[in-house]
Scaffold this active site. Structure first.
Site, mmCIF file in Angstrom:
data_model
loop_
_atom_site.group_PDB
_atom_site.id
_atom_site.type_symbol
_atom_site.label_atom_id
_atom_site.label_comp_id
_atom_site.label_asym_id
_atom_site.label_seq_id
_atom_site.Cartn_x
_atom_site.Cartn_y
_atom_site.Cartn_z
ATOM 1 C CG ASP A 9 -35.849 24.943 -24.990
ATOM 2 O OD1 ASP A 9 -36.068 24.742 -26.199
ATOM 3 O OD2 ASP A 9 -35.927 24.059 -24.114
ATOM 4 C CG HIS A 65 -29.899 22.611 -30.906
ATOM 5 N ND1 HIS A 65 -29.591 21.278 -31.012
ATOM 6 C CD2 HIS A 65 -30.174 22.828 -29.595
ATOM 7 C CE1 HIS A 65 -29.694 20.706 -29.823
ATOM 8 N NE2 HIS A 65 -30.047 21.635 -28.947
ATOM 9 C CB SER A 150 -26.355 33.487 -22.554
ATOM 10 O OG SER A 150 -25.516 34.488 -23.077
#
Length: 183
Positions: A9, A65, A150
């Protein structure tokens, strides 16, 4: 099956073409593939390719992911410390993305082309925890997490992908959302 999904996200900071000389641009700063990847040999594979930079704010979901099904060809760490990776850090910092602590994973995608998935540490937080230690990733499965905000950078070989028409700087994408398609 040909889609490449956002691994996180995040906000799309920028995306585009890597030049013949291995250059790409983030916030009007020039980065080189060699500095980013730490290897002239690996860098040469990505000249004329494509890149996308995804910024995770401290408020975002920090699990990472796999963007695509892929076989891991190489995985390594570069850099020791980190500077801010927010928009101010990218704009005013010195080589923030290619100088920060980062974990790089080189993948062979189903189209037999390579992608490099780069997890970049943020200021004072160099914790990139890898939860998937297998030699292959499946699209959408968790591979790790950041302990704080990050950045993830993805690099693609020439002729391997085409960005989705919905991709643009400043757009917020959710993990699993299509950002590109394999050619």
């Amino acid at each position: 099956p040909n889609s490449i999904i956002s691994p996180v996200d995040a906000t799309i900071e920028t995306f585009g073409d890597i030049t013949e000389k291995g250059l790409f641009y983030v916030k009007q700063k020039t980065y080189t593939l060699q500095d980013m990847l730490g290897s002239e040999k690996i860098a040469s594979s990505f000249q004329n390719g494509k890149y996308i930079v995804l910024y995770l704010s401290p408020a975002e979901y920090h699990r990472i992911h796999s963007p695509v099904d892929g076989k891991i060809l190489n995985q390594y760490i570069l850099g020791k410390k980190s500077y801010p990776v927010n928009k101010w850090g990218l704009q005013f910092g010195k080589q923030t993305i290619s100088g920060n602590y980062r974990m790089l994973t080189e993948l062979e995608m189903p189209n037999a082309k390579k992608c490099i998935h780069i997890k970049v540490g943020a200021m004072f937080v160099n914790s990139i925890e890898l939860t998937n230690k297998s030699n292959a990733w499946k699209k959408g499965e968790e591979i790790g997490y950041f302990s704080f905000g990050s950045t993830v950078v993805m690099l693609f070989e020439e002729g391997s992908v085409e960005f989705s028409s919905a991709v643009h700087p400043g757009k917020f994408v959710r993990m699993g959302e299509n950002v590109a398609n394999m050619l």
